[in-house]
Design a protein around this motif. Structure first.
Motif, PDB file in Angstrom:
ATOM      1  N   UNK A 152       0.659  -0.952  -0.146  1.00 59.18           N
ATOM      2  CA  UNK A 152       0.434   0.044   0.149  1.00 59.18           C
ATOM      3  C   UNK A 152       1.362   1.765   0.095  1.00 59.18           C
ATOM      4  N   UNK A 153       1.657   1.077   0.554  1.00 62.30           N
ATOM      5  CA  UNK A 153       2.666   2.186   0.906  1.00 62.30           C
ATOM      6  C   UNK A 153       4.148   1.292   0.465  1.00 62.30           C
ATOM      7  N   UNK A 237       3.056  -0.293 -11.496  1.00 62.63           N
ATOM      8  CA  UNK A 237       3.535   0.692 -10.542  1.00 62.63           C
ATOM      9  C   UNK A 237       4.711   1.831 -11.054  1.00 62.63           C
ATOM     10  N   UNK A 238       5.327   2.147 -10.347  1.00 60.99           N
ATOM     11  CA  UNK A 238       5.652   3.418 -10.306  1.00 60.99           C
ATOM     12  C   UNK A 238       6.529   3.628  -9.423  1.00 60.99           C
ATOM     13  N   UNK A 239       7.591   4.192  -9.059  1.00 59.27           N
ATOM     14  CA  UNK A 239       8.359   5.010  -7.855  1.00 59.27           C
ATOM     15  C   UNK A 239       8.684   5.824  -8.226  1.00 59.27           C
ATOM     16  N   UNK A 271       0.593   3.393  -6.556  1.00 61.58           N
ATOM     17  CA  UNK A 271       0.666   2.853  -6.837  1.00 61.58           C
ATOM     18  C   UNK A 271      -0.114   3.388  -7.859  1.00 61.58           C
ATOM     19  N   UNK A 272      -0.074   2.449  -9.848  1.00 63.78           N
ATOM     20  CA  UNK A 272      -0.928   2.932 -10.420  1.00 63.78           C
ATOM     21  C   UNK A 272      -2.195   2.523 -10.682  1.00 63.78           C
ATOM     22  N   UNK A 273      -3.651   2.910 -10.813  1.00 66.89           N
ATOM     23  CA  UNK A 273      -4.997   2.123 -10.487  1.00 66.89           C
ATOM     24  C   UNK A 273      -4.521   1.676 -12.157  1.00 66.89           C
TER      25      UNK A 273
END
Length: 287
Positions: A152-153, A237-239, A271-273
């Motif tokens: 989540x985080x 997802x991304x950083x 987090x990319x939806x």
């Protein structure tokens, strides 16, 4: 235990986990199952700290798939890469909640990693990482195994030299729709008589990791660096990765020299939806 910080060398992890059952339908809670699950997750910490690869991997199901889309084979490669690069990291977990429904379970926990990391005798470093994670487990042949997870985080820092004393604030959305603009900001106060440079980049969570080109800028007078990004539409997802450099000037005769006093990285997860998930939510609302 899932490796927080897989990113720095190569990369962590599609928004929805591969397994997402409804824990609200829990009909019966088995205390023995809770104990077994706790024992399993604590054993992961033990195996990770001892870098016991066979035992660590044995806690995952063969069909494991991470929330970032990595199967067990890819995840195994990530573990080996990390353990061959860093040998002084200590791992721990804080289990928040366990919910069991028949042969399935979800566990909410905090994962922590820390350690001394050395770039050289001059630039000694520290690593700190913390993530809020949900684990999905399944009982297979009367043994609990991890089948998926969802981070989540996640926040990580690797700081060397004088950068270890910085109070770094890296902010970005924890969650964003695909193909959507968002802002990331970096803020810290450099030591006196120090010139600070920094960059903010966005890296997709994939393996092997494809790092984007960094563009360094002098830290503005208000000590805040800001950059706009557009989230990817590739179900990844991304950083957000902030790179920092600290320098001091020295004058010898007629020469002016810049001396590096510290450097480091701060990382936070976005987090990319996916577009497919957005369409599903809209359809569910209409129905």
């Amino acid at each position: 235990m899932k490796k927080v910080i897989l990113l720095l060398m190569l990369i962590n992890f599609v928004f929805q986990p591969a397994y997402a059952w409804n824990v609200n339908s829990v009909s019966k809670f088995f205390n023995s199952d809770e104990k077994q699950i706790k024992r399993l997750l604590k054993s992961q910490v033990l195996y990770a700290n001892k870098e016991n690869y066979p035992k660590f991997i044995s806690t995952f199901a063969d069909y494991y798939k991470s929330g970032d889309g990595f199967n067990l084979d890819t995840y195994s490669k990530l573990i080996k890469d990390i353990w061959s690069t860093y040998d002084n990291i200590k791992y721990d977990i804080d289990i928040k909640d366990i919910a069991v429904s028949e042969n399935k379970a979800t566990v909410s926990l905090t994962e922590i990693a820390s350690g001394k990391i050395g770039y050289s005798d001059v630039y000694k470093g520290e690593l700190k990482s913390e993530s809020e994670t949900i684990y999905y487990l399944e009982k297979i042949d009367n043994h609990w195994k991890v089948v998926s997870d969802f981070v989540k985080e996640e926040n990580t820092s690797m700081l060397y030299g004088a950068a270890r004393d910085l109070d770094i604030k890296l902010n970005a959305p924890k969650e964003i729709n695909a193909d959507t603009e968002y802002t990331a900001t970096l803020e810290f106060t450099p030591p006196e008589e120090t010139i600070a440079i920094a960059s903010i980049a966005s890296d997709k969570v994939e393996y092997p990791q494809q790092q984007t080109k960094e563009v360094f800028r002098t830290l503005p007078d208000d000590n805040i660096l800001e950059r706009m990004f557009t989230s990817n539409n590739e179900n990844l997802n991304e950083y957000i990765v902030a790179s920092i450099g600290l320098t001091k000037t020295s004058v010898t005769d007629t020469n002016i020299n810049l001396n590096l006093t510290g450097f480091g990285y701060a990382i936070t997860r976005v987090n990319v939806i996916s577009q497919q998930e957005n369409k599903k939510e809209i359809t569910d609302e209409q129905n």
